[in-house]
Design an enzyme around this catalytic site. Structure first.
Site, PDB file in Angstrom:
ATOM      1  CG  HIS A  84       3.129 -12.552  -1.947  1.00 34.81           C
ATOM      2  ND1 HIS A  84       2.468 -12.106  -3.080  1.00 34.81           N
ATOM      3  CD2 HIS A  84       4.447 -12.610  -2.292  1.00 34.81           C
ATOM      4  CE1 HIS A  84       3.333 -11.901  -4.046  1.00 34.81           C
ATOM      5  NE2 HIS A  84       4.542 -12.204  -3.607  1.00 34.81           N
ATOM      6  CG  ASP A 122       5.968 -12.049  -7.442  1.00 30.03           C
ATOM      7  OD1 ASP A 122       5.745 -12.511  -6.313  1.00 30.03           O
ATOM      8  OD2 ASP A 122       6.380 -10.888  -7.642  1.00 30.03           O
ATOM      9  CD  GLU A 148       5.621  -9.333  -1.748  1.00 25.85           C
ATOM     10  OE1 GLU A 148       6.862  -9.383  -1.703  1.00 25.85           O
ATOM     11  OE2 GLU A 148       4.991  -9.081  -2.811  1.00 25.85           O
TER      12      GLU A 148
END
Length: 339
Positions: free
Chosen positions: A60, A170, A198
Site C-alpha cells: 500500500h 509503513d 489501507e
C-alpha cells in the site's frame, strides 16, 4: 536513493498522488502494462513464463497523517487524524500542510499553564492545533484550505548499526521492495499492485483484487516492532535484525498454514533468516484480498519497523535485504509451479 524519495514524499490516505507518480516513473519501463483504477490503485503486469495460477504481489502507498478541519480566528488550524495515530506523538511535531507543503508546528497549551490533572494524560487532539505562523484567519486562508492534507516532516537518515530512520516506512518499505522486484525479475509473470487507503480500512485492496482475481497474493508490509526487555519473548511481535516477519494471524486474516509452511521452507532451504509476527493485533490488505471473488491464498511478509505510525520509524537495512532475498526465492518457486 529510492526509499529516501518514497518516505519523504507526502501520501496520506486518499492523497497518494505524489507517491503514485514516483512509483510510475520507476516502473513504467519495466512492466508490460499498467493502469490506474478509479480509486487510484496502480495495477501493473510483468509478463514472463506462463503459470497455471495468477500471482499478485502488493504494497500500500498511503501513510497516516492529518486533515485540516477548521481555521480559527487567530489563524491556527484544527485537524483530525487520518489513520491510527497515537496522540502522544503529536505535540511539537513539524508538519507540512497542503500541496504547497506549508510548514507548521503542532502546538498545545504549555506545560507551565496546564492544570495538575491535565499533565497526567496525553492531550486530546481537540486540544491541539497547527501553527503555520499566520497572523489571522484571513492570512491563513491565503496559504491553506479546509480539507488540506497534513504530512509529518521527517528526513530519511541512515544511522547506527545499518539502520534507517524515516517516516512512512509503513508502507513505503513495501513499495520499495515491490519496485525492486519489478526491475529485477525477468522470467516470472505476476501482477504488481500498489494500493490506496489501507490505513483507513483496506479501501483499495478489495477492488484491486477483484480486478486481478489472483490465486495467490503476497502482501508486503512494514510491521510493528517492539523489543522492550520487560516483555517475555512470546509478547515481542518482531525484532530488528532478525529478518523478514511472516504473519501467523491478525485482526483481518488467519493465514493459510500450508502456504506459510512453503514460505518458511523456502527461507530455511536458502539460509534466509526469518521470524514470525507474534501479535494478532492490526491488519493489512490481506483482509480484503483473501476474500475477493472465489477467495485467494495470501501470505504477508513484513519488514519490522520500530515506532510505527509516528514521524520517526526505524528499520534495518539487513532486514530489508533479507526480505528481498526471500521474495526473489518465492517468485522463483512460483515460476517452477512449486508455490
Amino acid at each position: 536513493m529510492l526509499l529516501k524519495r518514497l518516505t519523504e514524499a507526502s501520501g496520506v490516505s486518499g492523497n497518494e498522488h505524489e507517491v503514485r507518480n514516483i512509483i510510475i516513473e520507476e516502473i513504467k519501463n519495466y512492466v508490460d502494462s499498467f493502469k490506474i483504477d478509479r480509486l487510484g490503485n496502480i495495477i501493473a503486469f510483468k509478463k514472463g513464463k506462463e503459470n497455471n495460477k495468477t500471482l499478485m504481489v502488493t504494497a500500500h502507498m498511503d501513510e497516516v497523517g492529518l486533515l485540516v478541519k477548521e481555521i480559527d480566528q487567530s489563524g491556527l488550524l484544527k485537524f483530525v487524524p487520518v489513520g491510527g495515530i497515537d496522540k502522544r506523538v503529536l505535540v511539537s511535531k513539524v508538519v507540512l500542510v497542503g500541496d504547497n507543503k506549508i510548514p507548521g508546528v503542532i502546538g498545545a497549551k504549555p506545560i507551565h499553564l496546564q492544570k495538575k490533572n491535565e499533565r497526567k494524560e496525553a492531550l486530546d487532539v481537540d486540544s491541539l492545533y497547527i501553527d503555520i505562523g499566520a497572523r489571522s484567519k484571513e492570512d491563513a486562508e491565503t496559504k491553506v484550505n479546509i480539507g488540506d492534507y497534513v504530512t509529518f516532516y521527517s528526513e530519511y537518515i541512515e544511522f547506527g548499526s545499518n539502520l534507517i530512520k524515516a517516516k512512512a516506512l509503513d508502507n513505503r518499505v513495501g513499495c520499495s521492495l515491490l519496485i525492486d522486484l519489478i526491475k529485477e525479475i525477468k522470467d516470472t509473470s505476476f501482477y504488481a499492485v500498489f494500493t490506496v487507503m489501507e490505513e483507513v480500512g483496506l479501501v483499495g485492496a478489495g477492488p484491486a483484487a477483484y480486478s486481478v482475481n489472483p490465486d495467490i497474493a503476497i502482501i508486503l508490509e512494514g510491521t510493528v516492532c517492539y523489543e522492550s526487555p520487560k516483555l517475555e519473548s512470546h509478547q515481542i511481535p518482531t525484532q530488528i535484525g532478525k529478518g523478514p516477519a511472516i504473519s501467523l494471524a491478525d485482526r483481518t486474516t488467519v493465514y493459510n498454514p500450508e502456504l506459510r509452511k512453503k514460505v518458511v521452507g523456502i527461507a530455511e532451504d536458502k539460509g534466509i533468516p526469518y521470524q514470525f509476527r507474534k501479535t494478532g493485533m492490526g491488519g493489512n490488505d490481506s483482509g480484503k484480498i483473501h476474500t475477493s471473488r472465489e477467495g485467494c491464498l495470501t501470505t504477508t511478509i513484513s519488514v519490522p519497523c520500530r515506532y510505527i505510525h509516528s514521524p520517526n520509524s526505524v528499520m534495518s537495512i539487513d532486514d530489508y535485504n533479507n526480505t528481498y532475498r526471500l521474495l526473489k526465492e518465492l517468485l522463483s518457486s512460483y515460476n517452477k509451479e512449486e508455490l
